[in-house]
Write a protein that holds these residues in place. Sequence first.
Motif, PDB file in Angstrom:
ATOM      1  N   GLN A 132       0.808  -1.215   0.000  1.00 31.32           N
ATOM      2  CA  GLN A 132       0.000   0.000   0.000  1.00 31.32           C
ATOM      3  C   GLN A 132       0.848   1.275   0.000  1.00 31.32           C
ATOM      4  OE1 GLN A 132      -3.263  -0.313  -0.326  1.00 31.32           O
ATOM      5  NE2 GLN A 132      -3.097  -2.546  -0.178  1.00 31.32           N
ATOM      6  N   VAL A 133       2.156   1.133   0.112  1.00 28.73           N
ATOM      7  CA  VAL A 133       3.015   2.309   0.220  1.00 28.73           C
ATOM      8  C   VAL A 133       2.956   3.140  -1.062  1.00 28.73           C
ATOM      9  CG1 VAL A 133       5.161   1.289  -0.685  1.00 28.73           C
ATOM     10  CG2 VAL A 133       5.264   3.034   1.090  1.00 28.73           C
ATOM     11  N   THR A 134       3.057   4.458  -0.906  1.00 26.03           N
ATOM     12  CA  THR A 134       3.039   5.379  -2.041  1.00 26.03           C
ATOM     13  C   THR A 134       4.354   6.146  -2.099  1.00 26.03           C
ATOM     14  OG1 THR A 134       2.143   7.288  -0.831  1.00 26.03           O
ATOM     15  CG2 THR A 134       0.552   5.667  -1.682  1.00 26.03           C
ATOM     16  N   ARG A 135       4.551   6.888  -3.165  1.00 27.92           N
ATOM     17  CA  ARG A 135       5.765   7.691  -3.296  1.00 27.92           C
ATOM     18  C   ARG A 135       5.858   8.724  -2.176  1.00 27.92           C
ATOM     19  NH1 ARG A 135       8.601   7.539  -8.238  1.00 27.92           N
ATOM     20  NH2 ARG A 135       9.395   9.624  -7.820  1.00 27.92           N
ATOM     21  N   ASP A 136       4.708   9.269  -1.776  1.00 26.61           N
ATOM     22  CA  ASP A 136       4.705  10.297  -0.737  1.00 26.61           C
ATOM     23  C   ASP A 136       5.084   9.749   0.634  1.00 26.61           C
ATOM     24  OD1 ASP A 136       3.964  12.191  -2.596  1.00 26.61           O
ATOM     25  OD2 ASP A 136       1.817  12.032  -2.158  1.00 26.61           O
ATOM     26  N   ASP A 137       4.985   8.449   0.820  1.00 25.95           N
ATOM     27  CA  ASP A 137       5.296   7.853   2.122  1.00 25.95           C
ATOM     28  C   ASP A 137       6.791   7.819   2.407  1.00 25.95           C
ATOM     29  OD1 ASP A 137       2.637   7.362   2.770  1.00 25.95           O
ATOM     30  OD2 ASP A 137       2.642   5.389   1.826  1.00 25.95           O
ATOM     31  N   HIS A 160       4.784  -4.101  -7.460  1.00 24.68           N
ATOM     32  CA  HIS A 160       4.258  -2.817  -7.009  1.00 24.68           C
ATOM     33  C   HIS A 160       5.370  -1.784  -6.883  1.00 24.68           C
ATOM     34  CE1 HIS A 160       2.089   0.249  -4.809  1.00 24.68           C
ATOM     35  NE2 HIS A 160       2.868   0.081  -3.746  1.00 24.68           N
ATOM     36  N   LEU A 161       6.475  -2.167  -6.258  1.00 25.49           N
ATOM     37  CA  LEU A 161       7.554  -1.215  -6.005  1.00 25.49           C
ATOM     38  C   LEU A 161       8.326  -0.873  -7.278  1.00 25.49           C
ATOM     39  CD1 LEU A 161       8.811  -2.590  -2.586  1.00 25.49           C
ATOM     40  CD2 LEU A 161       7.365  -0.578  -3.006  1.00 25.49           C
ATOM     41  N   LEU A 164       6.094   1.551  -8.998  1.00 26.04           N
ATOM     42  CA  LEU A 164       5.951   2.807  -8.270  1.00 26.04           C
ATOM     43  C   LEU A 164       7.190   3.682  -8.386  1.00 26.04           C
ATOM     44  CD1 LEU A 164       3.991   4.288  -6.284  1.00 26.04           C
ATOM     45  CD2 LEU A 164       5.243   3.162  -4.427  1.00 26.04           C
ATOM     46  N   PRO A 239       2.032   4.534 -15.893  1.00 24.97           N
ATOM     47  CA  PRO A 239       1.120   3.525 -15.311  1.00 24.97           C
ATOM     48  C   PRO A 239       0.035   3.050 -16.268  1.00 24.97           C
ATOM     49  CG  PRO A 239       1.527   5.294 -13.742  1.00 24.97           C
ATOM     50  CD  PRO A 239       2.119   5.733 -15.044  1.00 24.97           C
TER      51      PRO A 239
END
Length: 304
Positions: A132-137, A160-161, A164, A239
């Motif tokens: 669930q991690v995002t770039r902003d995290d 995912h990574l 991302l 994406p």
Amino acid sequence: MAVLLVQAGSALIDETPPSEPDAAPRLLGPAQIRQLATEVGVRPTKTLGQNFVHDANTVRRIVAASGVGPDDTVLEVGPGLGSLTLALLGTAGKVVAVEIDPILAQRLPSTIGEYAPARRDDFQVILADALQVTRDDLPAVPTALVANLPYNVSVPVLLHLLGLFPEITTALVMVQAEVADRLVAGPGSRTYGVPSVKARYHGRVSRAGAVGRNVFWPEPKVESGLVRIERTDDHPTDPATRQTVFEAIDAAFAQRRKTLRSALAGWAGSPADAERRLRAAGIDPGLRGERLDVDDFVRLARTS
């Protein structure tokens, strides 16, 4: 050092006490692993895929195979008690770790302060689910991914990574040996499938060694393998394009024994539309998905 812990949109600050600097990080062995686990009351769980590496030579080998250096910001997933983290801090410029277990995430800064005090300002841990991690995290954009991935979600996390963070130029991950075989398999192989094609979308995939069961606590019931991915710029990183390609891959392998004309009917709209798009991409509609490489799927996704 301020360590960012992200959970449900909030940030907690954990101040690590200052320590005298060491020339290089000290690595964890079996005794240290069990001692740390006892201190924090952690019992490894199958749900989180927790198997802690307790062999210093193994983590050194993983870091060497990754090729990371002082210019790299390394993203580590599932650092656990810090075995691989400490080895990475001996080579990489910075390490950002994503840990889903709040107890382990809370303890890591202290472990780094004790075993690698000279590098504690170059380490941050994020309390989050890697899926669930995002770039902003993340406090910094990673250039490399090095991780002992939880076996139950290894492929989804890896993909995912990589999607991302197109800035990740190399990835070195430890996964279940069977998964490693699937990731590196080529077209026509019995183990070739969705993970194989999607990993190749991001770059060149190769085996980087095997890891025995005896270097883990608790000892898993399966063997492990190291997989290296070197990013290439052969395919679009946006994406939308990647999703279209991946949808075609999923459809082609959903029913492996069907011809592409039949397997892609739902994706394309009808068997006739699937055949038209396949021929436009220069692909025989009578083939099965296992015969196509990633470039074939990219061409197919670009047809209309």
